[in-house]
Motif scaffolding. Structure first.
Motif, PDB file in Angstrom:
ATOM      1  N   VAL A  76       0.849  -1.191   0.000  1.00  0.00           N
ATOM      2  CA  VAL A  76       0.000   0.000   0.000  1.00  0.00           C
ATOM      3  C   VAL A  76       0.887   1.245   0.000  1.00  0.00           C
ATOM      4  O   VAL A  76       0.615   2.222  -0.706  1.00  0.00           O
ATOM      5  CB  VAL A  76      -0.957  -0.030   1.211  1.00  0.00           C
ATOM      6  N   GLY A  77       1.980   1.191   0.752  1.00  0.00           N
ATOM      7  CA  GLY A  77       2.875   2.347   0.844  1.00  0.00           C
ATOM      8  C   GLY A  77       3.474   2.759  -0.489  1.00  0.00           C
ATOM      9  O   GLY A  77       3.521   3.944  -0.811  1.00  0.00           O
ATOM     10  N   GLU A  78       3.932   1.783  -1.266  1.00  0.00           N
ATOM     11  CA  GLU A  78       4.543   2.135  -2.550  1.00  0.00           C
ATOM     12  C   GLU A  78       3.514   2.745  -3.499  1.00  0.00           C
ATOM     13  O   GLU A  78       3.835   3.642  -4.278  1.00  0.00           O
ATOM     14  CB  GLU A  78       5.256   0.940  -3.184  1.00  0.00           C
ATOM     15  N   VAL A  79       2.280   2.278  -3.429  1.00  0.00           N
ATOM     16  CA  VAL A  79       1.232   2.839  -4.290  1.00  0.00           C
ATOM     17  C   VAL A  79       0.920   4.271  -3.869  1.00  0.00           C
ATOM     18  O   VAL A  79       0.817   5.168  -4.713  1.00  0.00           O
ATOM     19  CB  VAL A  79      -0.047   1.963  -4.260  1.00  0.00           C
ATOM     20  N   VAL A 121       3.178   1.085   8.831  1.00  0.00           N
ATOM     21  CA  VAL A 121       1.862   0.490   8.561  1.00  0.00           C
ATOM     22  C   VAL A 121       1.658   0.288   7.065  1.00  0.00           C
ATOM     23  O   VAL A 121       1.336  -0.810   6.607  1.00  0.00           O
ATOM     24  CB  VAL A 121       0.724   1.363   9.150  1.00  0.00           C
ATOM     25  N   TYR A 122       1.835   1.337   6.281  1.00  0.00           N
ATOM     26  CA  TYR A 122       1.556   1.259   4.855  1.00  0.00           C
ATOM     27  C   TYR A 122       2.547   0.375   4.092  1.00  0.00           C
ATOM     28  O   TYR A 122       2.164  -0.379   3.213  1.00  0.00           O
ATOM     29  CB  TYR A 122       1.524   2.652   4.227  1.00  0.00           C
ATOM     30  N   ASP A 123       3.829   0.474   4.438  1.00  0.00           N
ATOM     31  CA  ASP A 123       4.840  -0.311   3.720  1.00  0.00           C
ATOM     32  C   ASP A 123       4.796  -1.797   4.059  1.00  0.00           C
ATOM     33  O   ASP A 123       5.263  -2.624   3.288  1.00  0.00           O
ATOM     34  CB  ASP A 123       6.244   0.226   3.990  1.00  0.00           C
ATOM     35  N   HIS A 124       4.262  -2.127   5.202  1.00  0.00           N
ATOM     36  CA  HIS A 124       4.195  -3.535   5.610  1.00  0.00           C
ATOM     37  C   HIS A 124       2.800  -4.129   5.423  1.00  0.00           C
ATOM     38  O   HIS A 124       2.468  -5.144   6.023  1.00  0.00           O
ATOM     39  CB  HIS A 124       4.690  -3.690   7.049  1.00  0.00           C
ATOM     40  N   THR A 125       2.003  -3.478   4.600  1.00  0.00           N
ATOM     41  CA  THR A 125       0.687  -4.002   4.239  1.00  0.00           C
ATOM     42  C   THR A 125       0.642  -4.168   2.728  1.00  0.00           C
ATOM     43  O   THR A 125       0.779  -3.192   1.991  1.00  0.00           O
ATOM     44  CB  THR A 125      -0.440  -3.051   4.688  1.00  0.00           C
TER      45      THR A 125
END
Length: 154
Positions: A76-79, A121-125
């Motif tokens: 999610v983080g990369e997006v 949170v975002y990078d590990h989801t």
């Protein structure tokens, strides 16, 4: 950091494509209807996601869009970074040069911790995590399957 509407739509479009991975292309109309995204806006978002390498387009009668890689390989983080830019609760964390209090800001450590928490949170989801989460039964569903009721104490 608020996730803007365009980014929310991009995430929802990728989620819908994740639901159909690897079964084949999904039509824009299906994505738009399933995720409540205006079709005209979705066309531009899918073009952006394609340029970022997250989706592939397929031409023809059975065409549409599909993920360019498995849902477990897209965080999610990369997006969010690709669609909206870097994470930051405040602008000065992104570019310290614009800060009037450069080098003496008492809030900087707080902002950096908040940024790190968002990234964690975002990078590990991944989108696979989101799919798996939706398959996990809620407490009420677990109790019902055991013959109990969520309203009754154990």
């Amino acid at each position: 950091m608020a996730i803007n509407q365009k980014c929310q739509y991009a995430l929802r479009a990728l989620y819908e494509l994740s639901l159909h991975y690897p079964s084949g292309p999904v039509k824009i109309a299906h994505i738009a209807h399933s995720q409540g995204i205006p079709k005209k806006f979705l066309e531009g978002i899918l073009g952006l996601l394609k340029s970022l390498g997250y989706v592939k387009s397929h031409r023809g009668k059975d065409g549409g869009y599909s993920l360019a890689k498995p849902p477990g390989q897209i965080s999610v983080g990369e997006v969010i970074r690709g669609v909206q830019g870097p994470f930051s609760p405040v602008e000065c964390i992104i570019g310290e040069d614009h800060c009037q209090l450069k080098g003496r800001c008492s809030f900087r450590p707080l902002w950096e911790r908040a940024k790190a928490a968002l990234e964690e949170v975002y990078d590990h989801t991944t989108f696979q995590d989101l799919l798996d989460q939706d398959k996990t039964p809620t407490e009420g569903e677990r109790l019902e399957s055991k013959g109990g009721s969520s309203d009754e104490p154990d």
